[in-house]
Enzyme design. Structure first.
Site, PDB file in Angstrom:
ATOM      1  N   GLN A 143      33.390  34.406  43.973  1.00 37.82           N
ATOM      2  CA  GLN A 143      33.743  35.312  45.495  1.00 37.82           C
ATOM      3  C   GLN A 143      34.204  36.893  45.473  1.00 37.82           C
ATOM      4  O   GLN A 143      33.969  36.828  46.392  1.00 37.82           O
ATOM      5  CB  GLN A 143      35.089  34.738  46.108  1.00 37.82           C
ATOM      6  CG  GLN A 143      34.650  33.134  45.872  1.00 37.82           C
ATOM      7  CD  GLN A 143      36.308  32.689  47.118  1.00 37.82           C
ATOM      8  OE1 GLN A 143      37.317  32.541  46.443  1.00 37.82           O
ATOM      9  NE2 GLN A 143      35.892  31.088  46.824  1.00 37.82           N
TER      10      GLN A 143
ATOM     11  N   GLN B 221      41.265  37.137  45.651  1.00 36.84           N
ATOM     12  CA  GLN B 221      40.509  36.220  45.604  1.00 36.84           C
ATOM     13  C   GLN B 221      40.072  35.532  44.488  1.00 36.84           C
ATOM     14  O   GLN B 221      39.904  35.191  43.535  1.00 36.84           O
ATOM     15  CB  GLN B 221      38.480  36.568  46.476  1.00 36.84           C
ATOM     16  CG  GLN B 221      38.779  37.439  47.077  1.00 36.84           C
ATOM     17  CD  GLN B 221      37.143  37.988  47.488  1.00 36.84           C
ATOM     18  OE1 GLN B 221      37.033  39.188  46.961  1.00 36.84           O
ATOM     19  NE2 GLN B 221      36.072  37.815  47.842  1.00 36.84           N
ATOM     20  N   SER B 222      39.987  33.836  45.095  1.00 40.36           N
ATOM     21  CA  SER B 222      40.378  32.403  44.565  1.00 40.36           C
ATOM     22  C   SER B 222      39.157  32.902  42.968  1.00 40.36           C
ATOM     23  O   SER B 222      39.420  31.764  42.122  1.00 40.36           O
ATOM     24  CB  SER B 222      39.377  31.899  45.120  1.00 40.36           C
ATOM     25  OG  SER B 222      40.615  31.072  45.908  1.00 40.36           O
ATOM     26  N   SER B 223      37.984  32.618  42.916  1.00 38.53           N
ATOM     27  CA  SER B 223      36.677  32.754  42.102  1.00 38.53           C
ATOM     28  C   SER B 223      36.399  34.172  41.455  1.00 38.53           C
ATOM     29  O   SER B 223      35.977  34.925  43.166  1.00 38.53           O
ATOM     30  CB  SER B 223      36.656  31.481  42.711  1.00 38.53           C
ATOM     31  OG  SER B 223      35.422  31.550  43.556  1.00 38.53           O
TER      32      SER B 223
ATOM     33  N   GLY C 160      40.362  36.552  41.291  1.00 33.79           N
ATOM     34  CA  GLY C 160      39.242  35.469  40.202  1.00 33.79           C
ATOM     35  C   GLY C 160      40.088  34.318  40.121  1.00 33.79           C
ATOM     36  O   GLY C 160      39.965  34.109  39.187  1.00 33.79           O
TER      37      GLY C 160
END
Length: 699
Positions: free
Chosen positions: A27, A22-24, A63
């Site tokens: 999230q 997941q990107s961050s 992340g």
């Protein structure tokens, strides 16, 4: 084609890799459903025939953005295992989970096709070796990258729109805050405002970030700094990095600036910042809010910093430093018109300064245009009548500087007093029975009182030092500089940096022209305002002339040679405090005359030797004296020993003898020999302390 038909037995023999990302971190914490959906792909793998122990989950990139694979260790591990043939299938919820960069995605497809590895997403199973499946996967990768671009463009577009209007709220530097309606205003704390204003005034005066930091340290001034939370301000020692950051920040000039630096990702995934030209800034709005300096002053400060950082340029106006060349950066060659540079040479225990014009040598390989000794020029320029006009300005500047520093220290005392009063009120309002809280508040109150006492003591100590540096005697001396400027200018306690600053207020430039034949240098001075003056100074002697023995010493040696040998002359000169050589050697207290040095002077200056002087006076050699007297050499030596014949030394123990008077008969010579023999016996008896009367009777 059915999914199970694509899965072959050799695929099932290898492991199944499940990649989760997941990107961050936000999230990861909030979009928990996406995480569950990605972990549920384990059931898809088990349904296709893989055992549970064959499924390898890679979730170390949680992340991390999928814009590049350079900083994603989990994705790199996945590609490595696929290339080694360890993976039978690679699973991801969608293409964007694996990569949002076409280069990384197609590289993975190429490796999977070569290793015969399948790819699974939420829609189905794909074989990268199959053209149709690879075409579909390529389209999905392109759409994933385009989706990332659209998302960034939306977010970035809204920010840039606010930036162009100057409404985008950025973190403010120390000395600014946002008011209730969101406008940028100066910090309401008077101590912070005055300290920042004093910082820019100090830089304008000294012309160097490092010297500004040294000035704050010398004056014991603490500088405000805002913590990372953006709210609390602490006072600490000023550093060079803080000074440079403030001087390069256009906010202090009241300018709203955005996009001063460009951020790029390198091949290894690290961020690389590059400064943009002011013309390329995304926003630069002058007079957007109040500032501490003007835009013109900000531009001037940048030019000063740029000039300080350049090691070599045609005209370098460096800030004053500790070097002894007082006219550094202001000297112009009188022959070619180029600026002359300062050079230092350590000679005979001291540092000499020289102004050298080496432009022709550096650019065309020609000889140096001029090389002029610096100390006579500096002394002549410092003694000009116009330099006396600086006396009152110096006094006013020193007093104003001390008053400003004391005012800032007083602000620190006031802040410490406010903190102590606040801690006292908190302690008074607490319930005395609640000792847990009361003890903590009492401890804080005592700490604030100690800080207040330290600040007051620091201010008193600084005031004493200021009074010591500018007491009544020094004030009187500064006032008397109009009549006795030379005494103050030649004071060894006055730093060279201060002398250079004095001349900077007065001089525009100085042109030097050397005349070797006349042994002088002409100095053409151009003062501020256009006034000019021409001075003439004598060129210093060469090194050989400086160590040359003085003529009066040579005359004294010539006179002493009549009656003394070289070793005795050396002792006489040393007893009289005369040192060998010229002024350079006289500076050395341990330099003394020796026998060899006196012999060198006699030969170097062609003085008549002591032997020749004695021969001119009629002195005889040992053989001649023996022939004249009709005695042997041993007898002559014994007579000279007891003073019967006078001997004059000319080289240590070697000497000449005085000629006899009228002719001495042989009987008389025999009588002298008997007397000398008797004197020798008496000397032996006295040395042996003989007490026998018979022996004494023989004598």
């Amino acid at each position: 084609m059915n999914e199970k038909l694509k899965v072959q037995s050799h695929h099932l023999e290898r492991s199944a890799y499940l990649y989760i990302r997941q990107s961050s971190l936000r999230q990861v914490m909030e979009n928990v459903e996406s995480t569950k959906r990605q972990y549920d792909l384990r059931g898809r793998a088990i349904g296709l025939g893989w055992r549970d122990d064959q499924i390898i989950v890679i979730d170390s990139d949680q992340g991390e953005s999928g814009a590049s694979a350079s900083w994603r260790e989990g994705f790199q591990h996945l590609v490595s295992d696929v290339g080694m043939g360890c993976a039978g299938i690679v699973m991801g919820l969608e293409v964007s989970r694996l990569a949002r960069n076409n280069a990384d995605w197609h590289r993975l497809l190429e490796i999977c096709a070569l290793a015969d590895t399948l790819i699974l997403d939420e829609d189905g199973v794909y074989d990268p070796a199959n053209f149709n499946d690879r075409l579909l996967l390529g389209l999905k990768g392109t759409m994933s990258e385009a989706e990332l671009h659209v998302i960034k463009a939306r977010l970035r577009g809204g920010i840039l729109n606010k930036v162009r209007r100057g409404e985008y709220r950025c973190p403010l530097p120390t000395g600014f805050i946002y008011d209730e309606i969101g406008d940028v205003v100066l910090d309401p704390d008077a101590q912070i405002r005055e300290m920042i204003s004093h910082f820019f005034e100090t830089f304008s005066r000294v012309g160097s970030a490092t010297q500004t930091v040294k000035t704050f340290t010398r004056e014991r001034l603490l500088f405000p700094s805002r913590l990372r939370n953006g709210k609390q301000v602490v006072f600490q020692q000023l550093t060079t990095s803080t000074a440079m950051r403030m001087l390069h920040n256009p906010r202090y000039a009241g300018v709203y600036a955005y996009g001063q630096r460009l951020c790029r990702r390198t091949v290894d995934g690290k961020k690389q910042l590059r400064k943009r030209d002011p013309k390329e800034w995304l926003a630069c709005i002058p007079d957007a809010h109040p500032g501490y300096i003007s835009w013109e002053q900000f531009q001037h400060n940048l030019k000063v910093l740029e000039a300080n950082g350049q090691g070599y340029q045609a005209v370098r106006a460096s800030p004053p430093r500790e070097g002894a060349a007082l006219l550094q950066g202001r000297v112009i060659c009188g022959r070619c018109g180029s600026h002359m540079s300062a050079r230092y040479a350590a000679r005979r225990g001291q540092v000499d300064t020289w102004y050298v014009c080496h432009r022709a040598y550096a650019s065309r390989g020609e000889p140096h245009c001029q090389s002029i000794a610096g100390w006579p020029v500096d002394e002549a320029v410092g003694m000009t009548p116009a330099a006396v006009e600086l006396a009152l300005e110096i006094r006013k500047e020193i007093e104003a500087r001390h008053d400003e520093a004391d005012k800032l220290r007083l602000r620190a005392v006031e802040r410490a007093q406010i903190d102590a009063d606040l801690a006292q009120r908190r302690f008074m309002l607490v319930d005395p029975n609640n000792r847990l809280v009361a003890d903590t508040l009492e401890r804080e109150w005592n700490e604030k009182l100690r800080v207040l006492a330290d600040v007051r003591e620091e201010r008193e100590r600084a005031q004493c030092e200021d009074r010591g540096t500018l007491d009544d005697a020094i004030r009187d001396r500064l006032i008397a500089m109009t009549a006795d400027f030379k005494t103050v200018w030649c004071d060894r306690t006055l730093p060279n940096r201060e002398r250079k600053r004095l001349l900077a207020y007065l001089l525009e430039d100085v042109t030097l022209l050397k005349f070797p034949a006349e042994g002088e240098t002409r100095i053409h001075i151009c003062f501020k305002g256009g006034k000019t003056e021409t001075l003439t100074t004598q060129n210093p002697k060469s090194s050989g002339q400086q160590v040359k023995t003085r003529p009066e010493v040579v005359e004294l040696v010539d006179k002493l040679l009549d009656d003394h040998i070289c070793a005795e002359i050396a002792d006489i000169l040393n007893d009289r405090g005369i040192r060998p050589g010229g002024s350079a050697c006289r500076a050395k207290a341990d330099a003394k005359f020796t026998n060899l040095r006196v012999i060198y002077l006699v030969k170097q200056y062609g003085l008549r030797s002591r032997y020749d002087r004695l021969r001119e006076r009629g002195m005889l050699t040992k053989a001649e004296a023996c022939a004249k007297r009709g005695i042997t050499e041993s007898t002559l030596v014994r007579w000279a020993k007891y003073g019967i014949v006078k001997r004059h030394a000319y080289n240590g123990y070697i000497g000449l003898y005085e000629p006899p008077g009228p002719h001495v008969p042989a009987k008389q010579c025999s009588r002298w020999n008997q007397l000398a023999h008797r004197a020798e016996i008496i000397r032996q008896l006295n040395s042996s302390k003989c007490t026998d009367p018979k022996e004494r009777a023989v004598v």
